[in-house]
Scaffold this motif. Sequence first.
Motif, PDB file in Angstrom:
ATOM      1  N   SER A  35       0.829  -1.200   0.000  1.00  0.00           N
ATOM      2  CA  SER A  35       0.000   0.000   0.000  1.00  0.00           C
ATOM      3  C   SER A  35       0.867   1.256   0.000  1.00  0.00           C
ATOM      4  CB  SER A  35      -0.905  -0.058   1.231  1.00  0.00           C
ATOM      5  OG  SER A  35      -1.596   1.125   1.408  1.00  0.00           O
ATOM      6  N   PHE A 115     -12.797   1.685  -8.387  1.00  0.00           N
ATOM      7  CA  PHE A 115     -11.430   1.876  -7.890  1.00  0.00           C
ATOM      8  C   PHE A 115     -10.467   2.227  -9.013  1.00  0.00           C
ATOM      9  CE2 PHE A 115     -12.224  -0.648  -3.860  1.00  0.00           C
ATOM     10  CZ  PHE A 115     -12.095   0.458  -3.054  1.00  0.00           C
ATOM     11  N   LYS A 116     -10.625   1.576 -10.167  1.00  0.00           N
ATOM     12  CA  LYS A 116      -9.729   1.879 -11.281  1.00  0.00           C
ATOM     13  C   LYS A 116      -9.917   3.321 -11.745  1.00  0.00           C
ATOM     14  CE  LYS A 116      -8.300  -2.136 -13.505  1.00  0.00           C
ATOM     15  NZ  LYS A 116      -7.859  -2.403 -14.822  1.00  0.00           N
ATOM     16  N   LEU A 119      -8.371   5.548  -8.930  1.00  0.00           N
ATOM     17  CA  LEU A 119      -6.913   5.478  -8.858  1.00  0.00           C
ATOM     18  C   LEU A 119      -6.242   6.062 -10.093  1.00  0.00           C
ATOM     19  CD1 LEU A 119      -6.360   2.022  -7.160  1.00  0.00           C
ATOM     20  CD2 LEU A 119      -5.995   4.281  -6.182  1.00  0.00           C
ATOM     21  N   VAL A 122      -6.050   9.635  -9.259  1.00  0.00           N
ATOM     22  CA  VAL A 122      -5.047   9.878  -8.210  1.00  0.00           C
ATOM     23  C   VAL A 122      -3.644   9.774  -8.778  1.00  0.00           C
ATOM     24  CG1 VAL A 122      -4.055   8.934  -6.091  1.00  0.00           C
ATOM     25  CG2 VAL A 122      -6.521   9.161  -6.302  1.00  0.00           C
ATOM     26  N   PHE A 123      -3.381   8.739  -9.577  1.00  0.00           N
ATOM     27  CA  PHE A 123      -2.037   8.574 -10.132  1.00  0.00           C
ATOM     28  C   PHE A 123      -1.694   9.653 -11.148  1.00  0.00           C
ATOM     29  CE2 PHE A 123      -2.498   3.978  -8.852  1.00  0.00           C
ATOM     30  CZ  PHE A 123      -1.561   4.064  -7.839  1.00  0.00           C
ATOM     31  N   LYS A 132       1.296   2.525  -9.983  1.00  0.00           N
ATOM     32  CA  LYS A 132       0.124   2.327 -10.841  1.00  0.00           C
ATOM     33  C   LYS A 132       0.053   0.918 -11.441  1.00  0.00           C
ATOM     34  CE  LYS A 132      -2.558   4.270 -14.559  1.00  0.00           C
ATOM     35  NZ  LYS A 132      -2.730   5.326 -15.517  1.00  0.00           N
ATOM     36  N   TYR A 135      -1.027  -1.583  -8.673  1.00  0.00           N
ATOM     37  CA  TYR A 135      -2.445  -1.484  -8.316  1.00  0.00           C
ATOM     38  C   TYR A 135      -3.340  -1.998  -9.436  1.00  0.00           C
ATOM     39  CZ  TYR A 135      -2.183   0.789  -3.798  1.00  0.00           C
ATOM     40  OH  TYR A 135      -1.975   1.037  -2.480  1.00  0.00           O
TER      41      TYR A 135
END
Length: 142
Positions: A35, A115-116, A119, A122-123, A132, A135
């Motif tokens: 994480s 989530f994808k 994220l 976020v990335f 990336k 995850y």
Amino acid sequence: MGSKPVETSTLVLRIFTFFFAVASFVDLLTNKIESFGGGKLIFKDIITYSYVFSTAVIAAAYALLQISFAIYNVNNEKRMISSDFSPEFDIYADKPISLLLATGVGAGFAVTYEFKQFLNGVFDIVEESDLKPAYDKFLNKV
């Protein structure tokens, strides 16, 4: 009572169901990722994936129960419980299990998609390019 090819195909399909359910919960158990804070992220950390895991375990247990009945049925060419209860059990037990599996699959796909999307945003902001792919692999496997 069905014919021999129908009973044999039922047995084979129940065996496939068992193996796919076992494979899915083994996959969830072995899937982990490091994480952001250095800890480990596993399926239990996300409640929806715990539900997906539970549905896979219930499906595997139910398939194992039905496999025992199907083996007896194929070998002896008669039902283990020779009453009208046995076909009704198959029908009325298969329905809730299939609905349970459908909700598990739907929930798993939905939360993975969300989530994808989250994220990726976020990335893009943080520009952590080394996390990336990890995850993505975790979410694709789940």
